[in-house]
Design an enzyme around this catalytic site. Structure first.
Site, short mmCIF file in Angstrom:
data_model
loop_
_atom_site.label_atom_id
_atom_site.label_comp_id
_atom_site.label_asym_id
_atom_site.label_seq_id
_atom_site.Cartn_x
_atom_site.Cartn_y
_atom_site.Cartn_z
CG ASP A 120 35.19 47.46 54.78
OD1 ASP A 120 35.65 47.92 53.72
OD2 ASP A 120 34.89 46.26 54.93
CB THR A 169 34.02 48.78 46.14
OG1 THR A 169 32.89 49.60 46.48
CG2 THR A 169 34.03 47.57 47.03
NE ARG A 228 36.24 37.71 51.49
CZ ARG A 228 36.08 39.00 51.72
NH1 ARG A 228 35.49 39.76 50.83
NH2 ARG A 228 36.52 39.52 52.84
N1 LIG Z 1 47.73 39.60 49.39
C1 LIG Z 1 47.21 38.59 50.08
N2 LIG Z 1 47.97 37.55 50.45
C2 LIG Z 1 47.42 36.52 51.12
N3 LIG Z 1 46.12 36.44 51.49
C3 LIG Z 1 45.32 37.46 51.16
C4 LIG Z 1 45.82 38.59 50.45
N4 LIG Z 1 44.82 39.45 50.25
C5 LIG Z 1 43.74 38.90 50.82
N5 LIG Z 1 44.03 37.71 51.35
C6 LIG Z 1 43.08 36.82 52.04
O1 LIG Z 1 41.80 36.97 51.43
C7 LIG Z 1 40.78 37.08 52.42
C8 LIG Z 1 39.99 38.36 52.20
O2 LIG Z 1 40.82 39.49 52.45
P1 LIG Z 1 40.26 40.84 53.08
O3 LIG Z 1 39.19 40.54 54.09
O4 LIG Z 1 41.43 41.62 53.56
O5 LIG Z 1 39.62 41.53 51.81
P2 LIG Z 1 38.89 42.94 51.69
O6 LIG Z 1 39.44 43.60 50.48
O7 LIG Z 1 38.99 43.69 52.97
O8 LIG Z 1 37.40 42.53 51.45
P3 LIG Z 1 36.08 43.40 51.75
O9 LIG Z 1 36.09 44.52 50.79
O10 LIG Z 1 34.95 42.41 51.51
O11 LIG Z 1 36.15 43.84 53.19
C9 LIG Z 1 41.48 36.98 53.77
O12 LIG Z 1 41.36 35.67 54.25
C10 LIG Z 1 42.92 37.26 53.47
O13 LIG Z 1 43.75 36.53 54.30
#
Ligand SMILES: Nc1ncnc2c1ncn2[C@@H]1O[C@H](COP(=O)(O)OP(=O)(O)OP(=O)(O)O)[C@@H](O)[C@H]1O
Length: 356
Positions: A120, A169, A228
């Site tokens: 990440d 990001t 989120r």
């Molecule tokens: N396409 C999706 N369908 C269902 N739930 C989702 C989806 N995308 C994200 N979520 C939910 O949103 C939350 C955040 O997702 P995630 O941690 O994967 O985001 P991220 O992009 O990795 O964030 P960061 O950049 O802060 O690490 C999780 O609880 C996840 O289950």
């Protein structure tokens, strides 16, 4: 930006896009487990499906994947899905956690064959670690430097084939040699309200909460295009419905709850609104300098610029112009105010608008 520079965090805000601590555990329970369950992002999903199917058919390891997009759009979730679809284990770390090349060497040398390494914030890795990663990605090999000065020796270390999933990001922040070593880049977009409604209905089922279509739409509209935030607002609305209602999340319950929690119908919270209010009421809609605006709302310059403004700009409520911050006609309308006659407003043909 280098790995040691930390952008201002928006954790603690109900509409903040980042998460930490206990919330991460709550999120884990709501993560989709495979591509079919993953809502939205049709392009990335289709492309990734092809990449993974082909790798499985070849019986090999999937190419390295770069996922770019704002926080909370599902990059970590997708990396776990990649591992699950490949039947491989996953190791999770982040750029800021890898300060020395040795930290990376330790992780890489302990990977199992085919393992997915999720990195990440890959743009915040230290330069020496980044250079080690180039060779690891391309040749599945690293040179471990032993000793210092003229006596230092490089000991080559073979690595098992692995799949790196990098998340950032801003893909533009990655040095081209690193970007070029990914076989596939997926750009994650903000979600449409209808997609967020599906996320909310799915999460509600997992949380055992009854949500009407109107309730889901009400929450989705205030979730800033981010799953989120949608999940977090759902949890707060559930609390409200449980304490002040019959536990069912209706449109009315959602609207009332989010008014209590100060998230307005467009997803603006107190900070966003105070920036807009100062801009409109104290400075007649601008232009006003960032520092002056920050003093007026009693916040740090960086907080206004990096935490509040991006969403206001994205929503077309505020523009950054060479002469300062300017409100758009939509900002006046959103706060229910009428611009004084002759107010210069952004968004019209009369302003030459570009980012400052
Ligand atoms: N396409 C999706 N369908 C269902 N739930 C989702 C989806 N995308 C994200 N979520 C939910 O949103 C939350 C955040 O997702 P995630 O941690 O994967 O985001 P991220 O992009 O990795 O964030 P960061 O950049 O802060 O690490 C999780 O609880 C996840 O289950």
């Amino acid at each position: 930006m280098t790995w040691e520079e930390q952008p201002p965090q928006d954790t603690g805000r109900l509409v903040g896009a980042t998460a930490e601590g206990e919330e991460l555990a709550a999120e884990a329970a709501l993560r989709p487990k495979d591509l079919a369950e993953f809502v939205g992002q049709p392009k990335v999903r289709e492309q990734l499906d092809l990449v993974l199917r082909a790798a499985r058919a070849r019986g090999g390891t999937a190419d390295h994947v770069l996922l770019s997009g704002a926080p909370g759009l599902g990059k970590t979730t997708l990396s776990m899905i990649i591992a699950a679809e490949m039947g491989a284990p996953i190791r999770i770390t982040s750029g800021p956690a890898i300060q020395h090349a040795g930290d990376l060497a330790a992780i890489l040398s302990s990977l199992a064959e085919g393992e997915v390494l999720f990195l990440d914030e890959i743009h915040r890795m230290s330069r020496p670690a980044e250079e080690m990663l180039y060779m690891a990605m391309e040749d599945f090999r690293v040179d471990v430097i032993v000793g210092k000065g003229p006596g230092a020796t490089a000991i080559p270390l073979e690595l098992p084939p692995f799949t790196l999933v990098g998340a950032t990001t801003r893909a533009g922040l990655l040095p081209p040699p690193l970007r070029d070593r990914f076989g596939f880049t997926g750009h994650m977009e903000f979600y449409a309200p209808t997609e967020l409604e599906r996320v909310i209905h799915r999460s509600a089922r997992l949380l055992d909460v009854t949500v009407s279509d109107g309730g889901a739409a009400e929450i989705a509209g205030r979730s800033r295009g981010t799953p989120r935030i949608a999940n977090r607002l759902l949890r707060r609305v559930r609390d409200y419905a449980q304490v002040r209602g019959d536990g069912v999340v209706t449109e009315e319950a959602a609207a009332r709850a989010l008014t209590v929690f100060e998230v307005d119908d467009r997803g603006l919270d107190r900070l966003d609104r105070s920036v807009l209010e100062a801009l409109l009421k104290l400075f007649g809609g601008g232009p006003v300098g960032l520092s002056t605006l920050a003093v007026a709302v009693g916040e740090e310059r960086e907080t206004v610029e990096e935490v509040a403004e991006p969403f206001l700009v994205r929503e077309g409520l505020l523009a950054r112009t060479p002469r300062g911050r300017v409100a758009t006609p939509a900002a006046w309308a959103h706060l229910g105010l009428t611009p004084p006659p002759g107010t210069p407003v952004a968004g019209g043909a009369q302003e030459g608008l570009f980012e400052s």
